[in-house]
Design an enzyme around this catalytic site. Sequence first.
Site, short mmCIF file in Angstrom:
data_model
loop_
_atom_site.label_atom_id
_atom_site.label_comp_id
_atom_site.label_asym_id
_atom_site.label_seq_id
_atom_site.Cartn_x
_atom_site.Cartn_y
_atom_site.Cartn_z
CB CYS A 54 35.69 41.97 47.53
SG CYS A 54 33.96 41.84 47.09
CG HIS B 10 35.73 36.43 40.17
ND1 HIS B 10 36.68 36.06 39.26
CD2 HIS B 10 36.38 36.87 41.27
CE1 HIS B 10 37.87 36.25 39.79
NE2 HIS B 10 37.73 36.75 41.00
CG MET C 121 36.10 44.57 44.16
SD MET C 121 36.58 46.17 43.51
CE MET C 121 37.43 46.89 44.90
CB CYS C 122 32.85 39.66 44.58
SG CYS C 122 31.67 40.35 45.72
CB THR C 123 29.11 41.79 41.05
OG1 THR C 123 28.35 41.32 42.15
CG2 THR C 123 28.28 41.74 39.79
#
Lengths: 443, 526, 197
Positions: free
Chosen positions: C111, A219, A214-216
């Site tokens: 996340c 951001h 998700m973070c890739t």
Amino acid sequence: MEVDEVVGTKWTGRWKHLRKILERSSPFAHPDFEPSPDILEFMQESCRLLVIGAGGLGCELLKDLSLMGFRQIHVIDMDTIDLSNLNRQFLFRHSDIGKAKAEVAASFINKRVRGTKCIPHFCKIQDYDSSFYKQFHIIVCGLDSIVARRWMNGMLISLLEYDDDGNLDPSSIIPLVDGGTEGFKGNARVILPGMTACMDCTLDLYPPQVNFPMCTIAHTPRQPEHCIEYIKLFQWEKDKPFGDIPIDGDDPAHIKWICKAASSRADQYGIQGVNYRLTQGVIKRIIPAVASTNAVIAAVCANEVFKLATSCSIPLNNYIVFNDSNAVYTYTFEAERNATCVACSNKPRSLSFKPTTLLREVIDFFCQDSSLQMKSPCVTTNVEGSNRTLYMKNIPSLEAATRPNLAKSLQDLGIVDGQELIVADVTTPNSLLFKLKLSDDIT
Amino acid sequence: KEKKYDRQLRLWGDHGQQALENARICMINVTATSTEILKNLILPGVGSFVIVDGGRISGEDVGNNFFLDPDAIGQSKSKVLLRHNFSLELNPDVKGDYTEEDVNQLLNKNPQFFYSFEVVIVSALDGATQRKLAELLWERKIPLVICYSYGFTGYLRIVVNEHCVVESHPDNAHADLRLLDPFPELIEYANSIDLEQMEKKEHSHVPYLIILYKYLQAWRKENDGQAPKNWKEKRQFKEKVLEGIRKNEHGVQEDEENFEEAAKQVNSALVPYKLPDSLRQMFEDPKCTDVSEESSNFWILANGLKQFVENNDKSLLPLRGSLPDMFSDSESYIKLQNIYKAKAKQDIDLFTSYLCNFGYVNGRLSDQEIKRFCRNAHFLQVVRGRSLSDEYKKISQSVLDGLISEEASDAVWYVMLRCVDLFHTNFSRYPGVIEEEIDIDVTRLKFHILQSISSYLAFPGLSEAISDDYVQETCRCGAAELHSVASYMGGVAAQEVIKLITSQYVPVTGVYIFNGLKSTSISLDV
Amino acid sequence: MIKLFSLKQQKKDEVAVGASSAGKSKPTAAQLRLTKDLNELQLPKTCKTEFPDPNNLLKFKLIISPDEGYYVGGVFTFSFTVGLSYPHEAPKVKCETKVYHPNIDLEGNVCLNILREDWKPVLTINSVIYGIQYLFLEPNPEDPLNKEAAEVLSTNRRQFAQNVVRSMRGGYSIADEVCRKMVQHLGTVLLFITGHY
């Protein structure tokens, strides 16, 4: 040259190829095989098949099975025909776009292979219950969904019947022949529910879909796919470009919007390669497909159905993988049963209670019975296709909600004769199934 | 059109599709198997085809062929197949034609007929005619695909003199990172980075490529300029990389995914570069050394590649230019990716300068083609098969190995089918087709087998491998063509034809046998 | 060799074609597995679950009240949706409480590696709950969803702690932030309205 005579569905020589196989003995046949014209008659008149999916594999399967002598074929599919199907789903024409796959496929087969009585079902497999699936001798799956495969697998396992000693009644087994393809790769397998490895035994053969972190996506995007996923996961809900509706991967307007949004995100990061084809591929999770692999895998499946129905040869035991990207490669092996498989390892045990027995007493029984000795069993069951939680001790909120059930009798809880209870307890690695026999005569 | 072919364009691309749409193929003899092959070529959009068959449709033909109708029994096979079904229905983009002329007659009177095809497909042709056709096509370098179904056995033979594959699409290729042979731009960029001085956040987002580069330089310093060579050194190297993970104020290692990724990649990223043997061989080929205007594009490009390789002291190939995804912040990754891309572009320009002049005549080589060739330089393949006449001279080692292997091998079906051919030559019919003569056919077929393997009897276990069961089964099926087997082979053969046409993916170059009794198969060099 | 039954002797009853809902009582593999997961749930004392519909085990809420770390005193609700493909695919988890957290964005996306790229069928509901709980003990600024929060966490832990406290007090961070600015800008107006001018 002498002209063969055609009368209705019969003409000279029509089944000549098959008759050689079915009416002559063979060293490679199943020990039970007795060559006879009756076999073809059985295939044509009595043997009922169900083909699940009328897509790439389904079209091939219907052709193969009808030419292999089967006539009583049902086909079930919930999809309609799309332009991108036409490069391999050869029972469909341009003018069929938008129509139900099952219906177009069935009528095409019935017209082309005379005598075939293919019956279409334009719906989901979950729309039917066990009484529908029970009527078939063999079921063939040509699906692209693991959920649907597992559902079918579970259905056939639930149809198994055991005698009081726990022996499987062979007549309750409906073999499941399953095929799948992805680009130049494919696999086919034969499942004899209750006897050989089932879909859930070998779940690790189906890799879970790839998900980017998700973070890739949020951001640190590096690939065009990351940008497309971003739009799908974050931007779509925020912008609601077409109102408050989910993404429709078949709506070009949706894909175009996503493609544009993803491109501008990609530009911000200097990422190249976002285009319409890729966008659609990511959004729809498109699996590449060619006619040839579908033909190969469907043919293996049809061949196995033929062998299962006729015993003219030993069926596949029990899995074949195929790949023709580098020359042609196949590997045939026996997938093993998983002793702790959630789906097939537990035979439902029979338990007898009076309809007036209280749920509390049933739970006491689970704890006290010398062969079970459970600690804190939770009990659920299924009514009308949905779950009913009868008692769940471990979770305070559920315990409170289900506590009143303890003092209710089975009949007041709506439990009927033959109902299956799902019981989970720390003492067993999996949930157990119990089939209830309700009768007043039990002491 | 793009939408119709979407699912396959994702495999062989627009240029592969273009090659397919330009191709013209010939199909000799209408059988269930050949019809299925053709179907699987028409659906993806082959350019055009011609069916050659002068036979009439029998009831038997309709029984196992989806595209023939009982009302057409007695009519011309090729005409009916084309007119009534194929071209009209399956794919309006494809053009089809037919001829009722006899193959033998064509071979004798009008051999040029066959010259215009990219590939010729044949099913159930008698042995003598087949060999004659094979010889003609071998000389003209036109691939011949022989495919048929016999009972539960499917047979495919691709007779191809030479076939060059640009895009072989290997399943598990190592990335071309050049860590051991870094180019100046990479060195410069890596040197501009100082891991020690980095802030924590930056440090945990450095691409693993840079981490490995840095640790490699440090290792070289301590080891006389050598890179870690064996398993043990690589393990030590890995440990050093992992020690590089920063620690927090309590001395506990932080979570640095990029360093973990770097450690994982050590084995594949530090494989010393070596020019693949297949390319070394290719460069020695006279076709590569002596190119002329008659040479194919592939060999003109191969000649350029040879010069490119010979003109650098490490025999490096042009850089592939693609970078696998790796844990990193966007900026560093994109920067690195651009460095690789620029170097690849530079290599392509250099490569282009080596190409001989006639590569450009009438624009025969497009920039796209040159680029594709460079990107796939590591995976180029030239496959060469044997001719049919060579195959028939003796049983190949690959078949013999199969026969005497411990487990029952499908190689035995190859022998069976070869002997069925012999049988057909002698009796003008297939064994087992006449109900009353099955038993005597078994004896006859056994005799043929003995005859054909007589010179190999010294091989231990050979005669036992070919047990009577196989003979029995071969006679039982009486040349029946089961639709399931036909359909399997139809899929396999069609894909091989597409490989031959598109020069993508690697085709079979010998025999491929499918055994429907067991759902197994085998490839044999013959 | 598998002893096959003889299909020829098998008579199958014809059934009326058409959907019927009777007897659709087959438990799915997902359900069997989930029941087991739930029965074995060992919740840390900071967590509890709530099932809006006790008969629907596929949808439930997790309520976390951290007792240490930055988020002490906060109460955070997560919604779990378990699909029929469970455990082949991970449950879907969303945070329903607006929270100032580097790994949770304002839309409630979470996340957590085991919810996406590192999901494996051997993991359970319990593993996911522990994963989420861990996020509150050790927010991870390296791979953020809420970049601003991550920035603050890695540069100024004290400021981060203050922001967390303020966000929990005032509802959620952005609103809090906006309010603060509004108060600065509109202070005079507000004072005027409330009559203290």
